[in-house]
Motif scaffolding. Structure first.
Motif, PDB file in Angstrom:
ATOM      1  N   GLY A 180       7.072  78.780 -20.166  1.00 25.88           N
ATOM      2  CA  GLY A 180       5.983  78.882 -21.134  1.00 25.88           C
ATOM      3  C   GLY A 180       5.268  77.585 -21.435  1.00 25.88           C
ATOM      4  N   LEU A 181       5.747  76.465 -20.860  1.00 25.31           N
ATOM      5  CA  LEU A 181       5.106  75.181 -21.128  1.00 25.31           C
ATOM      6  C   LEU A 181       3.944  74.932 -20.165  1.00 25.31           C
ATOM      7  CD1 LEU A 181       8.107  72.750 -21.759  1.00 25.31           C
ATOM      8  CD2 LEU A 181       6.729  73.987 -23.448  1.00 25.31           C
ATOM      9  N   ASP A 182       2.940  74.199 -20.637  1.00 23.93           N
ATOM     10  CA  ASP A 182       1.822  73.822 -19.786  1.00 23.93           C
ATOM     11  C   ASP A 182       2.226  72.635 -18.909  1.00 23.93           C
ATOM     12  OD1 ASP A 182       0.960  71.183 -21.204  1.00 23.93           O
ATOM     13  OD2 ASP A 182       1.101  72.643 -22.823  1.00 23.93           O
ATOM     14  N   PRO A 183       1.456  72.347 -17.860  1.00 31.41           N
ATOM     15  CA  PRO A 183       1.838  71.284 -16.919  1.00 31.41           C
ATOM     16  C   PRO A 183       2.080  69.923 -17.572  1.00 31.41           C
ATOM     17  CG  PRO A 183       0.123  72.627 -15.952  1.00 31.41           C
ATOM     18  CD  PRO A 183       0.284  73.095 -17.373  1.00 31.41           C
ATOM     19  N   HIS A 184       1.266  69.546 -18.547  1.00 27.97           N
ATOM     20  CA  HIS A 184       1.470  68.250 -19.209  1.00 27.97           C
ATOM     21  C   HIS A 184       2.804  68.223 -19.945  1.00 27.97           C
ATOM     22  CE1 HIS A 184       0.653  64.572 -21.494  1.00 27.97           C
ATOM     23  NE2 HIS A 184       1.129  65.231 -22.551  1.00 27.97           N
ATOM     24  N   ALA A 185       3.108  69.297 -20.666  1.00 33.23           N
ATOM     25  CA  ALA A 185       4.369  69.352 -21.415  1.00 33.23           C
ATOM     26  C   ALA A 185       5.566  69.340 -20.473  1.00 33.23           C
ATOM     27  CB  ALA A 185       4.397  70.602 -22.303  1.00 33.23           C
ATOM     28  N   ILE A 186       5.445  70.014 -19.329  1.00 34.04           N
ATOM     29  CA  ILE A 186       6.529  70.000 -18.339  1.00 34.04           C
ATOM     30  C   ILE A 186       6.770  68.579 -17.843  1.00 34.04           C
ATOM     31  CG2 ILE A 186       7.152  70.706 -15.995  1.00 34.04           C
ATOM     32  CD1 ILE A 186       5.814  73.408 -16.586  1.00 34.04           C
ATOM     33  N   LYS A 187       5.671  67.868 -17.536  1.00 30.43           N
ATOM     34  CA  LYS A 187       5.797  66.484 -17.072  1.00 30.43           C
ATOM     35  C   LYS A 187       6.471  65.616 -18.136  1.00 30.43           C
ATOM     36  CE  LYS A 187       2.158  63.769 -17.071  1.00 30.43           C
ATOM     37  NZ  LYS A 187       2.572  62.589 -17.876  1.00 30.43           N
ATOM     38  N   GLU A 188       6.059  65.763 -19.384  1.00 33.62           N
ATOM     39  CA  GLU A 188       6.630  64.963 -20.469  1.00 33.62           C
ATOM     40  C   GLU A 188       8.098  65.298 -20.696  1.00 33.62           C
ATOM     41  OE1 GLU A 188       5.631  62.403 -22.323  1.00 33.62           O
ATOM     42  OE2 GLU A 188       3.794  62.287 -21.131  1.00 33.62           O
ATOM     43  N   LEU A 189       8.422  66.591 -20.645  1.00 29.44           N
ATOM     44  CA  LEU A 189       9.803  66.989 -20.897  1.00 29.44           C
ATOM     45  C   LEU A 189      10.729  66.469 -19.797  1.00 29.44           C
ATOM     46  CD1 LEU A 189      11.826  68.391 -22.652  1.00 29.44           C
ATOM     47  CD2 LEU A 189      11.293  70.558 -21.515  1.00 29.44           C
ATOM     48  N   LYS A 190      10.278  66.505 -18.561  1.00 27.09           N
ATOM     49  CA  LYS A 190      11.086  65.955 -17.470  1.00 27.09           C
ATOM     50  C   LYS A 190      11.319  64.457 -17.672  1.00 27.09           C
ATOM     51  CE  LYS A 190       9.957  69.358 -13.912  1.00 27.09           C
ATOM     52  NZ  LYS A 190       9.327  69.599 -12.595  1.00 27.09           N
ATOM     53  N   GLN A 191      10.305  63.762 -18.174  1.00 25.18           N
ATOM     54  CA  GLN A 191      10.471  62.342 -18.468  1.00 25.18           C
ATOM     55  C   GLN A 191      11.441  62.144 -19.631  1.00 25.18           C
ATOM     56  OE1 GLN A 191       9.587  59.723 -16.796  1.00 25.18           O
ATOM     57  NE2 GLN A 191      10.438  58.312 -18.319  1.00 25.18           N
ATOM     58  N   ILE A 192      11.380  63.030 -20.618  1.00 23.99           N
ATOM     59  CA  ILE A 192      12.316  62.971 -21.745  1.00 23.99           C
ATOM     60  C   ILE A 192      13.748  63.170 -21.255  1.00 23.99           C
ATOM     61  CG2 ILE A 192      13.072  64.201 -23.829  1.00 23.99           C
ATOM     62  CD1 ILE A 192      10.073  64.599 -24.479  1.00 23.99           C
ATOM     63  N   PHE A 193      13.948  64.092 -20.306  1.00 25.81           N
ATOM     64  CA  PHE A 193      15.280  64.272 -19.710  1.00 25.81           C
ATOM     65  C   PHE A 193      15.801  62.931 -19.194  1.00 25.81           C
ATOM     66  CE2 PHE A 193      14.194  68.885 -18.313  1.00 25.81           C
ATOM     67  CZ  PHE A 193      14.499  69.350 -19.582  1.00 25.81           C
ATOM     68  N   ARG A 194      14.972  62.240 -18.450  1.00 18.11           N
ATOM     69  CA  ARG A 194      15.382  60.966 -17.850  1.00 18.11           C
ATOM     70  C   ARG A 194      15.660  59.912 -18.925  1.00 18.11           C
ATOM     71  NH1 ARG A 194      11.187  62.889 -14.339  1.00 18.11           N
ATOM     72  NH2 ARG A 194      11.980  63.324 -12.241  1.00 18.11           N
ATOM     73  N   GLU A 195      14.850  59.919 -19.978  1.00 16.38           N
ATOM     74  CA  GLU A 195      15.047  58.955 -21.067  1.00 16.38           C
ATOM     75  C   GLU A 195      16.343  59.225 -21.823  1.00 16.38           C
ATOM     76  OE1 GLU A 195      11.512  59.291 -23.379  1.00 16.38           O
ATOM     77  OE2 GLU A 195      10.215  58.495 -21.796  1.00 16.38           O
ATOM     78  N   LEU A 196      16.642  60.487 -22.051  1.00 14.60           N
ATOM     79  CA  LEU A 196      17.897  60.837 -22.719  1.00 14.60           C
ATOM     80  C   LEU A 196      19.090  60.394 -21.884  1.00 14.60           C
ATOM     81  CD1 LEU A 196      16.969  64.440 -23.958  1.00 14.60           C
ATOM     82  CD2 LEU A 196      17.342  62.432 -25.407  1.00 14.60           C
ATOM     83  N   LYS A 197      19.006  60.611 -20.593  1.00 13.50           N
ATOM     84  CA  LYS A 197      20.069  60.188 -19.674  1.00 13.50           C
ATOM     85  C   LYS A 197      20.238  58.670 -19.723  1.00 13.50           C
ATOM     86  CE  LYS A 197      20.801  59.861 -14.645  1.00 13.50           C
ATOM     87  NZ  LYS A 197      22.223  60.223 -14.515  1.00 13.50           N
ATOM     88  N   ALA A 198      19.128  57.953 -19.658  1.00 10.64           N
ATOM     89  CA  ALA A 198      19.187  56.494 -19.685  1.00 10.64           C
ATOM     90  C   ALA A 198      19.739  55.980 -21.007  1.00 10.64           C
ATOM     91  CB  ALA A 198      17.797  55.911 -19.436  1.00 10.64           C
ATOM     92  N   GLY A 199      19.542  56.756 -22.076  1.00  7.26           N
ATOM     93  CA  GLY A 199      20.030  56.369 -23.392  1.00  7.26           C
ATOM     94  C   GLY A 199      21.477  56.740 -23.653  1.00  7.26           C
ATOM     95  N   GLY A 200      22.135  57.320 -22.645  1.00  3.00           N
ATOM     96  CA  GLY A 200      23.553  57.632 -22.774  1.00  3.00           C
ATOM     97  C   GLY A 200      23.872  59.003 -23.334  1.00  3.00           C
ATOM     98  N   ALA A 201      22.875  59.850 -23.506  1.00  4.63           N
ATOM     99  CA  ALA A 201      23.121  61.194 -24.026  1.00  4.63           C
ATOM    100  C   ALA A 201      23.725  62.091 -22.948  1.00  4.63           C
ATOM    101  CB  ALA A 201      21.823  61.812 -24.543  1.00  4.63           C
ATOM    102  N   SER A 202      24.397  63.152 -23.395  1.00  6.37           N
ATOM    103  CA  SER A 202      24.900  64.192 -22.489  1.00  6.37           C
ATOM    104  C   SER A 202      23.923  65.361 -22.564  1.00  6.37           C
ATOM    105  CB  SER A 202      26.292  64.660 -22.927  1.00  6.37           C
ATOM    106  OG  SER A 202      27.195  63.575 -22.975  1.00  6.37           O
ATOM    107  N   VAL A 203      23.324  65.709 -21.436  1.00  7.57           N
ATOM    108  CA  VAL A 203      22.277  66.732 -21.400  1.00  7.57           C
ATOM    109  C   VAL A 203      22.727  67.893 -20.521  1.00  7.57           C
ATOM    110  CG1 VAL A 203      19.866  67.231 -20.835  1.00  7.57           C
ATOM    111  CG2 VAL A 203      20.501  64.961 -21.708  1.00  7.57           C
TER     112      VAL A 203
END
Length: 237
Positions: free
Chosen positions: A156-179
């Motif tokens: 249900g997300l638009d292309p921009h939101a998908i791109k941002e969310l994928k980047q957020i995944f990477r940022e959470l990982k880099a920050g030590g979170a468990s995703v």
């Protein structure tokens, strides 16, 4: 760290989750793959405390139903659940107060990244499904949880939101979170995952570690299991 040990969940005679065990470490992205009805959403709801089960689930060493575990958990459900009569801004204020978050800068940043800044005064019931999904993501991340569960997050997300969310995944990982990301869309998880568990009929049919080695791809393994002879028999009790 997210730790699941011997989790079993029944709906009457149907065995929805059959003695499931796995873990997602700090700074890791785990994937749950499987067709609809495989048991992915059931284990997600067990982790988040929405279902009773047998077994043990820990969030950073705390039993998942404890208050301390809930403080460290973020959950984005498959179907966004927003309050009809709260504005976007009021949703985030509610979350900040509930978790005693004093800094508004991070939630403001999330609104801007997911293009909700100009929707701050809109009521939940006035938002489209895609906008509700974006708001659900903002609310789940507002208190900077260390364990985050995403159930079909890109639907249900638009292309921009998908791109941002994928980047957020990477940022959470880099920050030590468990995703942990549950999905049936293989192309949506691309190459940023660390370990993938493929579910069929309430069980783990295979686990693949993303260690860069050559061999059978995740997509090839998935279809070998879900469409070939490797699929386990239904888990009925």
């Amino acid at each position: 760290m997210l730790s699941i040990s011997g989790v079993t969940k029944r709906y009457g005679k149907t065995l929805a989750n059959d003695n499931i065990s796995f873990a997602v470490g700090d700074g890791q992205i785990g994937i749950l793959l499987g067709p609809n009805g495989a048991g992915k959403s059931t284990i997600i709801k067990c982790i988040t405390g929405l279902l009773r089960f047998t077994g043990r689930i820990e969030i950073n060493g705390n039993i998942n139903t404890s208050l301390e575990a809930k403080r460290q958990l973020g959950y984005i459900p498959e179907m966004p659940a927003v309050y009809d009569l709260l504005t976007v801004e009021e949703h985030l204020e509610f979350i900040r107060r509930a978790y005693k978050v004093e800094d508004e800068a991070y939630t403001q940043q999330l609104l801007e990244r997911l293009e909700l800044e100009d929707k701050k005064q809109k009521l939940g019931k006035e938002l489209s499904k895609g906008m509700q999904q974006k708001l659900s993501i903002c609310c789940a991340l507002a208190h900077k949880p260390q364990v985050i569960i995403f159930d079909e997050p890109l639907v249900g997300l638009d292309p921009h939101a998908i791109k941002e969310l994928k980047q957020i995944f990477r940022e959470l990982k880099a920050g030590g979170a468990s995703v942990l990301i549950s999905t049936h869309m293989i192309d949506s998880v691309e190459d940023y995952w660390d370990v993938a568990n493929i579910m069929m009929n309430g069980r783990f049919a295979a686990t693949k570690v993303n260690d860069g080695s050559e061999g059978q791809s995740l997509e090839e393994l998935f279809f070998a299991i879900t469409e070939g002879d490797a699929a386990p028999s239904p888990a009925e009790g």
